[in-house]
Motif scaffolding. Structure first.
Motif, PDB file in Angstrom:
ATOM      1  N   SER A 192       0.963  -1.016   0.121  1.00 29.69           N
ATOM      2  CA  SER A 192      -0.141  -0.009  -0.020  1.00 29.69           C
ATOM      3  C   SER A 192       0.728   1.256   0.001  1.00 29.69           C
ATOM      4  O   SER A 192       2.038   1.134   0.156  1.00 29.69           O
ATOM      5  N   SER A 193       0.412   2.380   0.076  1.00 31.85           N
ATOM      6  CA  SER A 193       1.173   3.530   0.115  1.00 31.85           C
ATOM      7  C   SER A 193       1.163   3.807   1.681  1.00 31.85           C
ATOM      8  O   SER A 193       0.608   3.066   2.237  1.00 31.85           O
ATOM      9  N   GLY A 194       1.787   4.932   1.889  1.00 36.03           N
ATOM     10  CA  GLY A 194       2.016   4.929   3.499  1.00 36.03           C
ATOM     11  C   GLY A 194       0.699   5.259   4.165  1.00 36.03           C
ATOM     12  O   GLY A 194       0.692   4.930   5.324  1.00 36.03           O
ATOM     13  N   THR A 195      -0.193   5.954   3.367  1.00 34.81           N
ATOM     14  CA  THR A 195      -1.283   6.153   4.422  1.00 34.81           C
ATOM     15  C   THR A 195      -2.249   4.971   4.763  1.00 34.81           C
ATOM     16  O   THR A 195      -2.778   4.881   5.675  1.00 34.81           O
ATOM     17  N   GLY A 196      -2.024   3.863   4.040  1.00 29.21           N
ATOM     18  CA  GLY A 196      -2.663   2.818   4.503  1.00 29.21           C
ATOM     19  C   GLY A 196      -1.958   2.065   5.535  1.00 29.21           C
ATOM     20  O   GLY A 196      -2.822   1.534   6.618  1.00 29.21           O
TER      21      GLY A 196
ATOM     22  N   LYS B 181       0.058  19.385   6.608  1.00 28.20           N
ATOM     23  CA  LYS B 181      -1.050  18.746   5.893  1.00 28.20           C
ATOM     24  C   LYS B 181      -1.151  17.309   6.371  1.00 28.20           C
ATOM     25  O   LYS B 181      -2.086  16.643   6.427  1.00 28.20           O
ATOM     26  N   PHE B 182       0.025  16.636   6.906  1.00 30.52           N
ATOM     27  CA  PHE B 182       0.243  15.303   7.239  1.00 30.52           C
ATOM     28  C   PHE B 182      -0.379  15.072   8.693  1.00 30.52           C
ATOM     29  O   PHE B 182      -1.003  14.061   9.071  1.00 30.52           O
ATOM     30  N   GLY B 183      -0.091  16.122   9.549  1.00 34.52           N
ATOM     31  CA  GLY B 183      -0.759  16.148  10.718  1.00 34.52           C
ATOM     32  C   GLY B 183      -2.395  16.149  10.661  1.00 34.52           C
ATOM     33  O   GLY B 183      -2.799  15.508  11.449  1.00 34.52           O
TER      34      GLY B 183
ATOM     35  N   ALA C 272       7.138  12.483  12.182  1.00 32.06           N
ATOM     36  CA  ALA C 272       8.376  12.775  12.362  1.00 32.06           C
ATOM     37  C   ALA C 272       8.969  14.058  11.511  1.00 32.06           C
ATOM     38  O   ALA C 272       9.332  15.257  12.154  1.00 32.06           O
ATOM     39  N   ASN C 273       8.788  13.953  10.048  1.00 38.30           N
ATOM     40  CA  ASN C 273       8.865  15.002   9.271  1.00 38.30           C
ATOM     41  C   ASN C 273       7.433  15.537   9.066  1.00 38.30           C
ATOM     42  O   ASN C 273       6.780  14.897   8.317  1.00 38.30           O
ATOM     43  N   GLU C 274       7.266  16.684   9.079  1.00 37.60           N
ATOM     44  CA  GLU C 274       5.915  17.269   8.597  1.00 37.60           C
ATOM     45  C   GLU C 274       6.488  17.820   7.063  1.00 37.60           C
ATOM     46  O   GLU C 274       6.974  18.922   6.828  1.00 37.60           O
ATOM     47  N   THR C 275       6.200  16.693   6.087  1.00 35.05           N
ATOM     48  CA  THR C 275       6.490  17.022   4.757  1.00 35.05           C
ATOM     49  C   THR C 275       6.105  18.203   3.924  1.00 35.05           C
ATOM     50  O   THR C 275       6.422  18.632   2.821  1.00 35.05           O
ATOM     51  N   SER C 276       4.889  18.734   4.620  1.00 37.44           N
ATOM     52  CA  SER C 276       4.334  19.990   3.911  1.00 37.44           C
ATOM     53  C   SER C 276       4.949  21.233   4.287  1.00 37.44           C
ATOM     54  O   SER C 276       4.782  22.207   3.617  1.00 37.44           O
TER      55      SER C 276
ATOM     56  N   VAL D 285       3.956   7.057  15.284  1.00 38.77           N
ATOM     57  CA  VAL D 285       4.752   8.211  14.530  1.00 38.77           C
ATOM     58  C   VAL D 285       5.002   7.842  13.001  1.00 38.77           C
ATOM     59  O   VAL D 285       5.157   6.739  12.603  1.00 38.77           O
ATOM     60  N   ASP D 286       4.369   8.745  12.520  1.00 35.93           N
ATOM     61  CA  ASP D 286       4.497   8.819  10.939  1.00 35.93           C
ATOM     62  C   ASP D 286       5.746   9.208  10.515  1.00 35.93           C
ATOM     63  O   ASP D 286       5.996  10.539  10.437  1.00 35.93           O
ATOM     64  N   ALA D 287       6.614   8.215  10.295  1.00 36.45           N
ATOM     65  CA  ALA D 287       8.013   8.631  10.074  1.00 36.45           C
ATOM     66  C   ALA D 287       8.459   8.401   8.393  1.00 36.45           C
ATOM     67  O   ALA D 287       9.276   8.211   7.971  1.00 36.45           O
ATOM     68  N   ILE D 288       7.166   8.645   7.837  1.00 37.11           N
ATOM     69  CA  ILE D 288       7.184   8.305   6.288  1.00 37.11           C
ATOM     70  C   ILE D 288       8.365   8.957   5.522  1.00 37.11           C
ATOM     71  O   ILE D 288       9.332   8.137   4.759  1.00 37.11           O
ATOM     72  N   SER D 289       8.571  10.056   5.752  1.00 34.24           N
ATOM     73  CA  SER D 289       9.507  11.038   4.935  1.00 34.24           C
ATOM     74  C   SER D 289      10.857  11.117   5.774  1.00 34.24           C
ATOM     75  O   SER D 289      11.451  11.856   5.698  1.00 34.24           O
TER      76      SER D 289
ATOM     77  N   SER E 169       8.008   3.005   0.779  1.00 36.93           N
ATOM     78  CA  SER E 169       9.141   2.847  -0.195  1.00 36.93           C
ATOM     79  C   SER E 169       9.648   4.021  -1.066  1.00 36.93           C
ATOM     80  O   SER E 169      10.550   4.308  -1.379  1.00 36.93           O
ATOM     81  N   GLN E 170       8.572   5.063  -1.237  1.00 41.64           N
ATOM     82  CA  GLN E 170       8.951   6.000  -2.224  1.00 41.64           C
ATOM     83  C   GLN E 170       9.665   7.023  -1.571  1.00 41.64           C
ATOM     84  O   GLN E 170       9.669   8.299  -2.323  1.00 41.64           O
ATOM     85  N   LYS E 171       9.925   7.163  -0.479  1.00 44.21           N
ATOM     86  CA  LYS E 171      10.364   8.349   0.303  1.00 44.21           C
ATOM     87  C   LYS E 171      12.026   8.148   0.336  1.00 44.21           C
ATOM     88  O   LYS E 171      12.820   8.423  -0.652  1.00 44.21           O
ATOM     89  N   GLY E 172      12.437   7.539   1.625  1.00 46.58           N
ATOM     90  CA  GLY E 172      14.147   7.617   1.832  1.00 46.58           C
ATOM     91  C   GLY E 172      14.595   6.383   1.066  1.00 46.58           C
ATOM     92  O   GLY E 172      15.851   6.412   1.036  1.00 46.58           O
TER      93      GLY E 172
HETATM   94  C1  PLP Z   1       4.487  11.058   1.857  1.00 45.85           C
HETATM   95  C2  PLP Z   1       4.064  10.972   3.203  1.00 45.85           C
HETATM   96  C3  PLP Z   1       2.835  10.445   3.803  1.00 45.85           C
HETATM   97  C4  PLP Z   1       2.209   9.443   2.830  1.00 45.85           C
HETATM   98  O1  PLP Z   1       1.592   9.474   1.570  1.00 45.85           O
HETATM   99  P1  PLP Z   1       1.340   8.229   0.769  1.00 45.85           P
HETATM  100  O2  PLP Z   1       0.911   9.081  -0.504  1.00 45.85           O
HETATM  101  O3  PLP Z   1      -0.019   7.464   1.330  1.00 45.85           O
HETATM  102  O4  PLP Z   1       2.382   7.443   0.483  1.00 45.85           O
HETATM  103  C5  PLP Z   1       2.335  10.536   5.021  1.00 45.85           C
HETATM  104  N1  PLP Z   1       3.224  11.286   5.825  1.00 45.85           N
HETATM  105  C6  PLP Z   1       4.209  12.069   5.537  1.00 45.85           C
HETATM  106  C7  PLP Z   1       4.678  12.713   6.435  1.00 45.85           C
HETATM  107  C8  PLP Z   1       4.521  12.085   4.031  1.00 45.85           C
HETATM  108  O5  PLP Z   1       5.526  12.290   3.725  1.00 45.85           O
END
Ligand code: PLP
Length: 385
Positions: free
Chosen positions: A66-70, A93-95, A142-146, A171-175, A196-199
Motif C-alpha cells: 500500500s502507500s504510506g497512508t494505508g 497537511k500530514f498532521g 517525524a517530518n511534516e513534509t508539507s 509516529v508517521d516517519a514516512i519521510s 518505499s517511495q520516500k527515503g
Molecule cells: C508521503 C507522506 C505520507 C504518505 O503518503 P502516501 O501518498 O500515502 O504514500 C504520509 N506522511 C508523510 C509525512 C509523508 O511525507
C-alpha cells in the motif's frame, strides 16, 4: 535552453516519490515470480531484518502492499477503538491526515493545532496529557513534509513517558526514515511507519510498520480485513504475506537496502544532514527566507517565496526549461513555497543541479544574476565537513 532539450534529462526533486536508486532500477527488470516459495520467504525476511535498524528496533517491521497512508490507517484502526481519546499534533497537511483518520474511525480527537512551519513547544505535550488523562494514544509526524519541519520525536516521547507508560506513541516517519535517526526502542515508541517511495529510492507501493510489544497488547476489537496487522505479523514471521505481495517492489527494496547497509545507516543519515545544511546555505545566498522557523528537516527544504505569483512561474520555468520537477505548497501554502527534496537517492551533484536550477530560474524572472552564488555556497558548505 530549448536547443539542448534533446540532451536534458528529466529529474524529480519532490519529497516523494523520490528518484529510484540505480541498484533498485536494475532489480526492477526481474521476471515475474511466484510468492509462496522458500525464495520469497527469504526475501521477505531479509528485507524486514534490514529495515529494522533504520527504525531503531529489534521488532521486524511488517511490509504492507500500500502507500504510506494505508499503514497510517492500519495503525489507527488497530490500536484505537471508537470513542477513545487520542491526541493529534497537527502542524501541516500530514498532521491533518492523522486528524481526519481519527475522525473517520470515530475517535475523540484532541487536536493540538500548530502554525504551519512550527513544531510543538517543549513541555506542551506533557502539559496536555496531564490536562487530559483520558488520552490513550499520541499521533505525530517525524517530518511534516508539507512544511519542512522535523518534530523532535525523542523529546515528545520523553514528555509522554513522564506522564504515562501506557499511552501509545504512533509516529508517521514516512519521510523521515533514512534522513533522520530513529530510535524506536530506545525512545520507547509504539508504531513507526515509513514507505518505499520516500527515503528508500524504490517506487511507491510498499509501506512499513514497526510495532512495539505494548501496542500488540492493546490491539482493538475493531473489524478489519486487508489491513489486519496481527494476521500479517504472524504470516510474515512464517515467511508469508496474507495477500499477494508486491514482490517486484520487494526485489527493488532488497537492492536498495544492500546499498544503504553497504554505506552504513549513519553515513546515509549524515549525507542527508549535509545536503540539507548546504541547501539552506544556498537559499540564504539567494536571500530567500526558509519556511520553517527552526527544527529544519533533513528530508526537504521549504523555501518561502513572498513575491506574489513568483512561485508558480519558478516551478514552471524549472519544469519547462530544465525538465526539473519541484513541489510547491499544499493547501493554503499553494503559491507561497517551493519544496526541494534531499530525501532518498540524491547524490551531491543531483542536489547541486537543483540549486543551479533555482538560481537560473530566479535570474530569468528578474531576481539577481545567475553567477553561481548559490552554487558556490552549496559546494563550500557540503565539502566543509
Ligand atoms: C508521503 C507522506 C505520507 C504518505 O503518503 P502516501 O501518498 O500515502 O504514500 C504520509 N506522511 C508523510 C509525512 C509523508 O511525507
Amino acid at each position: 535552453m530549448t536547443d539542448s532539450y534533446v540532451y536534458m534529462k528529466e529529474r524529480i526533486y519532490t519529497p516523494g516519490p523520490t528518484p529510484l536508486s540505480e541498484e533498485a532500477r536494475m532489480a526492477g527488470a526481474m521476471p515475474a515470480e511466484y510468492h509462496r516459495t522458500e525464495a520469497f520467504a527469504e526475501l521477505l525476511h531479509s528485507c524486514r531484518k534490514r529495515l529494522a535498524p533504520l527504525f531503531g528496533t529489534k521488532e521486524l517491521p511488517i511490509i504492507l502492499t500500500s502507500s504510506g497512508t494505508g499503514a497510517m490507517e492500519s495503525c489507527l484502526a488497530s490500536f484505537t477503538s471508537a470513542g477513545d481519546s487520542i491526541l493529534v499534533i497537527e502542524a501541516g497537511k500530514f498532521g491533518n491526515r492523522w486528524y481526519m483518520l481519527g475522525e473517520t474511525y470515530e475517535c475523540n480527537v484532541d487536536r493540538m493545532v500548530l502554525e504551519w512551519g512550527s513544531t510543538f513547544e517543549y513541555g506542551s505535550i506533557e502539559q496536555k496529557l496531564r490536562q487530559n488523562p483520558a488520552i490513550k494514544a499520541v499521533f505525530i509526524q517525524a517530518n511534516e513534509t508539507s512544511t519542512g519541519v522535523h518534530h523532535n520525536i525523542e523529546q515528545l516521547a520523553k514528555e509522554v513517558r513522564a506522564v504515562s507508560k501506557e499511552t501509545l506513541i504512533i509516529v508517521d516517519a514516512i519521510s523521515s526514515i533514512c534522513a533522520h535517526k530513529c530510535e524506536m526502542d530506545a525512545w520507547d515508541l509504539d508504531c513507526v511507519i515509513s514507505g518505499s517511495q520516500k527515503g528508500f529510492g524504490v517506487p511507491p507501493g510498499l509501506a512499513f510498520v514497526a510495532v512495539s510489544q505494548r501496542a500488540w497488547s492493546k490491539l482493538s476489537k475493531r473489524p478489519r480485513f486487508y489491513f489486519d496487522l496481527e494476521r500479517e505479523k504472524k504470516g510474515q514471521d512464517a515467511g508469508k504475506t496474507a495477500w499477494t505481495p508486491a514482490n517486484g517492489l520487494m526485489h527493488m527494496l532488497d537492492r536498495a537496502l544492500d546499498h544503504i547497509h553497504n554505506n552504513g545507516v549513519a553515513a546515509v543519515i549524515n549525507h542527508h544532514r549535509k545536503s540539507s545544511i548546504a541547501v539552506r546555505k544556498a537559499i540564504d545566498a539567494l536571500e530567500l527566507p526558509l519556511f520553517a522557523k527552526d527544527h529544519f528537516s533533513q528530508a526537504l527544504t521549504a523555501v518561502r517565496i513572498d513575491q506574489e505569483g513568483l512561485a508558480p512561474v519558478l516551478l514552471k520555468t524549472m519544469k519547462k526549461d530544465f525538465r526539473m520537477i519541484f513541489a510547491g505548497g499544499q493547501d493554503h501554502l499553494k503559491g507561497k513555497i517551493i519544496r526541494i527534496a534531499h530525501l532518498g537517492y540524491f547524490d551531491f551533484f543531483d542536489t547541486l543541479n537543483a540549486v543551479a536550477a533555482f538560481e537560473l530560474a530566479l535570474a530569468k524572472h528578474g531576481r539577481g544574476k545567475a553567477c553561481g552564488k548559490a552554487v558556490g555556497a552549496f559546494m563550500s558548505s557540503y565539502t566543509a565537513d
